[in-house]
Design a protein around this motif. Structure first.
Motif: not given
Length: 263
Positions: A213-241
């Motif tokens: 949901y954060i990715l969606l809202m960040a994309g709609y609002n052109l908050e690409t810095d927030k979007l990249f931060a969310a992508l980084f969290i997803i990557t970290v979650l995948g590595i952690f799991i």
């Protein structure tokens, strides 16, 4: 001593490469004066993460709860299905085609139907979608492990009059454990992907919102810095799991199976 050196080296080289990529990325943003809405710099991403850390933390907990609940359900149901198919040939012929159909059906095509059925509880919808996405490796790997049990050991157990239940507990299940754990590592990543994909389609918000949901809202609002931060969290979650299940696999197999020697 040598093993410690190898482990440190395998950790240090990727870290140095990551630092180089981030510094080069920062340099390109500054040198070419790329606007933040188009491509943020690593420092912009870090700043967005710090400013929204509470939102990210809540969303991460929601995504993790969906992922691990789906994995837990897939372990219980997947192992039971695999054992049932292994024990009863008629069950193999009856439900195996439907297991394949369930796996090959795109998850995005099922989500709208689940939303209609569970419209009062979107969280259940997301869990079911993640469960559907991650159950197949558990079933297939466990079943392969059960069928790959050493034939000579089976003969020895039968010579001594072991019952099928005893053989299942003492022979078949231990033999299938490495295969099951291998499937579990795959299912962990698939559960995360399934849950996030489902949230993209469902478009959940409020307290039940996860990282998607954060990715969606960040994309709609052109908050690409927030979007990249969310992508980084997803990557970290995948590595952690993956690392978590890899460590569990090592703990369970280190005393007797060759697959744990390269941990």
């Amino acid at each position: 001593m040598n093993r410690t050196k190898i482990n440190l080296t395998s950790f240090l080289y990727p870290l140095l490469f990551l630092i180089f990529i981030l510094l080069f990325w920062e340099f390109l943003i500054i040198y070419f004066k790329i606007p933040k809405y188009f491509l943020p710099s690593p420092s912009n991403v870090l700043n967005a993460f710090i400013l929204n850390i509470k939102t990210f933390l809540i969303a991460t907990l929601v995504t993790l709860s969906i992922t691990f609940l789906a994995i837990t359900l897939s372990i219980i149901s997947g192992v039971l299905i695999a054992i049932g198919v292994f024990q009863y040939k008629i069950l193999d012929k009856t439900i195996s085609p439907y297991i394949v159909i369930l796996q090959t059906t795109p998850i995005v095509s099922i989500i709208p139907l689940l939303i209609i059925w569970f419209k009062s509880n979107t969280f259940i919808t997301l869990v079911i979608c993640a469960w559907i996405a991650c159950i197949f490796p558990i079933i297939s790997n466990t079943l392969i492990g059960l069928k790959s049990t050493d034939k000579s050991l089976i003969k020895i157990f039968r010579i001594y009059g072991a019952s099928q239940t005893f053989m299942l507990k003492k022979l078949y299940i231990p033999s299938a454990l490495p295969y099951f754990l291998s499937g579990l590592k795959i299912s962990g990543a698939l559960a995360l992907i399934g849950g996030i994909s489902a949230e993209f389609i469902a478009g959940t918000g409020g307290r039940a919102s996860g990282i998607a949901y954060i990715l969606l809202m960040a994309g709609y609002n052109l908050e690409t810095d927030k979007l990249f931060a969310a992508l980084f969290i997803i990557t970290v979650l995948g590595i952690f799991i993956y690392s978590l299940f890899n460590f569990i696999s090592y703990l369970l197999l280190k005393q007797w199976h060759d697959s744990s020697t390269n941990f």
